[in-house]
Structures are given as C-alpha cells and as structure tokens.
Design a protein around this motif. Structure first.
Motif, mmCIF file in Angstrom:
data_model
loop_
_atom_site.group_PDB
_atom_site.id
_atom_site.type_symbol
_atom_site.label_atom_id
_atom_site.label_comp_id
_atom_site.label_asym_id
_atom_site.label_seq_id
_atom_site.Cartn_x
_atom_site.Cartn_y
_atom_site.Cartn_z
ATOM 1 N N ASP A 6 -2.751 0.378 2.719
ATOM 2 C CA ASP A 6 -3.473 1.087 1.661
ATOM 3 C C ASP A 6 -3.503 0.130 0.464
ATOM 4 O O ASP A 6 -2.450 -0.235 -0.058
ATOM 5 N N VAL A 7 -4.713 -0.277 0.047
ATOM 6 C CA VAL A 7 -4.813 -1.442 -0.834
ATOM 7 C C VAL A 7 -5.801 -1.231 -1.981
ATOM 8 O O VAL A 7 -6.772 -0.487 -1.850
ATOM 9 N N ASP A 8 -5.559 -1.958 -3.094
ATOM 10 C CA ASP A 8 -6.532 -1.968 -4.204
ATOM 11 C C ASP A 8 -6.959 -3.426 -4.417
ATOM 12 O O ASP A 8 -6.707 -4.022 -5.450
ATOM 13 N N THR A 9 -7.569 -3.978 -3.423
ATOM 14 C CA THR A 9 -7.766 -5.440 -3.343
ATOM 15 C C THR A 9 -8.499 -6.015 -4.517
ATOM 16 O O THR A 9 -9.673 -5.875 -4.699
ATOM 17 N N GLY A 10 -7.852 -6.648 -5.240
ATOM 18 C CA GLY A 10 -7.309 -7.496 -6.210
ATOM 19 C C GLY A 10 -6.757 -8.807 -5.591
ATOM 20 O O GLY A 10 -6.704 -9.023 -4.358
ATOM 21 N N VAL A 11 -6.447 -9.722 -6.537
ATOM 22 C CA VAL A 11 -6.042 -11.080 -6.161
ATOM 23 C C VAL A 11 -4.797 -11.074 -5.286
ATOM 24 O O VAL A 11 -4.787 -11.671 -4.198
ATOM 25 N N ASP A 12 -3.707 -10.440 -5.714
ATOM 26 C CA ASP A 12 -2.482 -10.558 -4.913
ATOM 27 C C ASP A 12 -2.550 -9.687 -3.661
ATOM 28 O O ASP A 12 -1.917 -10.007 -2.653
#
Ligand code: RIB
Ligand code: CA
Length: 313
Positions: A6-12
């Motif tokens: 479950d992700v908020d893809t962003g750089v890291d």
C-alpha cells in the motif's frame, strides 16, 4: 512470503518498489498486488507513479486505486520533497497499463480472505486504506499475517516536532490501525533516519550510466537536495525501502514489543505515536517497534539490489 503493498509513490516509495521488485524476481517474496493512497502527492499521481515503477522494473503487479484524502483532514501533499509529479520532476511518459477496477480497500479485504494467515501488508504511506479496510471488516486484523509499516517515531517527528508524516497525514486512520489488534511492526524514524544514501554511495550508479541508473540518481539527488533545503544533511533517507527490508529480513532491526497509541487531538502532538514504556503499562503491548538497525548491512544490500536492476538494463 506473500506481500500486498500500500503506497503513496513518491521518491522513497519508488526506491522501495525497485528494492521489492528485486526480492520478487529473486524468489525472496511474492508481491501479489499493490494499492495506492494519496500522501506525498494526490492519488492520481501515486497511482500513475506506481504503475510506471512496475512497468520500469518489468513486473505486471496489479495496482488498485485507493483513498485520496485522509478520514477527516485534507491531503497534505509535499511536492517540495517529492517533486510536482511525485517522482523528482522526472515527468516520465504515462504508463501503458491501467489500474484495476477494484478499490484498494476492497482489495485489502479480498486478499486477506483469499490468503488468510499468509498475507503480509506492507504500507509505505498514510494508513487511510488500511484503516478503512479495518473499519469495514475488523476481521482483517486476524486474517493478516502481519502489517509492516513505515511510520511513527518514539524520538520526535519530521512533519511536526512530534509526528512522523505518514501517521500525521491520517492520524485517525492510524489510530484505527494501532488499536485494531493486527500484528504490527512499526518501522519509524527511530531507525529509518540511520539508513540513507549520500554522495559517497553514488559512484557505482554514475559508473552504470544508463537510463535506469540515471533515473535512480535523479530520484536520490532530488531527495538529497530537498533535505538540504530543509536544513538537514544532503541525504536520501531510505524510509520506505527500510520498511521493505524489515519485511523481508526482520533481523535487520531490533524490535521491542511496546504499547503504542496515536494522538489524534493534541495541538502540538497530533499524529504522535505515544509509547507506554512504564514497567506497569496501562495496556497490553500491541506493536513491535523497530528501535535499532544494522544500517551498513541494509544500505549495502539495498544498493546491491538497485544495481542489479540498473546493470540488467
Ligand atoms: O516520513 C517518511 C514517509 O513520509 C515516507 O513514507 C515518505 O514517502 C513520506 O510519505
Ligand atoms: Ca511513502
């Protein structure tokens, strides 16, 4: 190990997806699906970025769109840290694949049923989707093998003096999650701040010198510059990748089982993860909190994984 991301893809997050893809390809984990949430940027962008990352690493992982806004507050996007596009202003071409029709919350519930007792949920962003799934179906807590999350801190925050960003950005959802009874490992700032890349780590990426390594360098250097602008050392802190590392290799960190709750109301402490480390805690310990990390071991393993991908391109 079956993993739902479950992700908020962003750089890291993107750097974490490259690392998790390497584990998947090498048979160390089976990533069965991913869901997106608004956080670093809005959910349209985190979805596009997640699809794009899976495309770039050559994996056909389903991507379900989740919540854009936290339970009660407004989205608190941070383009100054992740770029307007969430991927360091690289403005990549749109992905070829599309998200699935299922909502990320429904996906959590369904996969927890289909893989009861076997599924690890690995969360890199605010806990909105996870909290909603637990409110809709509290049994999710008993069906998940474990929830490993990047978030929280027992030693001060980054979004505020007391709160880490993923918890702060949906404190109510985090409250639901921490009080759900789910087996929970918290990989917070206490450990992630020790795992970073800086200029001295980048030589092998310069040498690799292809589209993948140049893209990876853009991500890392954007984050280093963003941290420097904030008055920190020019480091790319591996927040989300370390949560992935702990999921794959739990002995990278020393954990302690502690009672942790989430403050939702404090004027100065909203989003703070409050630990009760008294010998007579008022409640049973509910979280395995990562308190120490073997940073050199993780960072070298992380770089190896990224270079395997870059040098295969
Ligand atoms: O506090 C670090 C976390 O906030 C990471 O997950 C990063 O991607 C941001 O969302
Ligand atoms: Ca994140």
């Amino acid at each position: 190990m079956k993993i739902l991301l479950d992700v908020d893809t962003g750089v890291d997050d993107a750097l974490g997806l490259i690392y998790m893809a390497d584990a998947h390809k090498r048979g160390k984990a089976e990533i069965i699906a991913s869901g997106t949430v608004g956080g670093n940027v809005d959910v349209e962008k985190t979805t596009r970025n997640t699809l794009k990352m899976w495309e770039m690493v050559g994996l056909d992982i389903p991507v379900a769109v989740g919540a854009n806004k936290p339970f009660l507050t407004e989205l608190n996007a941070v383009p100054h840290i992740h770029g307007d596009d969430g991927l360091a202003n690289t403005h990549l071409d749109p992905p070829h694949r599309h998200p699935t029709a299922e909502h990320a919350v429904d996906q959590i519930i369904r996969l927890s049923q289909e893989h009861a007792g076997e599924l690890t949920l690995l969360a890199f962003g605010p806990l909105t989707n996870v909290g909603l799934a637990l409110l809709r179906d509290p049994e999710v807590a008993n069906r998940l093998k474990r929830l490993v999350l990047m978030g929280g801190s027992l030693s001060g925050g980054n979004e505020t003096p007391t709160a880490e960003a993923n918890i702060y950005n949906d404190a109510e959802a985090a409250y639901v999650v921490f009080n759900s009874g789910v087996p929970l490992t918290m990989v917070g700032l206490d450990v992630t701040h020790h795992t970073y890349l800086d200029e001295k780590d980048l030589e092998p990426l310069y040498k690799s010198d292809n589209a993948r390594s140049r893209f990876t360098l853009q991500l890392i250097q954007f984050m280093m510059a963003a941290y420097q602008k904030l008055g920190r050392e020019p480091q790319c802190v591996l927040h989300d990748p370390l949560a992935g590392g702990v999921c794959l290799t739990p002995d990278l960190v020393r954990t302690e089982k502690i009672h942790v709750d989430v403050e939702t109301r404090g004027k100065l402490t909203r989003g703070m993860t409050v630990s009760d480390r008294r010998p007579w805690p008022a409640h049973e310990a509910n979280v395995d909190v990562a308190l120490e990390v073997d940073a050199p071991r993780f960072v070298s393993g992380y770089l190896e994984a990224v270079l395997r991908w870059c040098n295969a391109g």
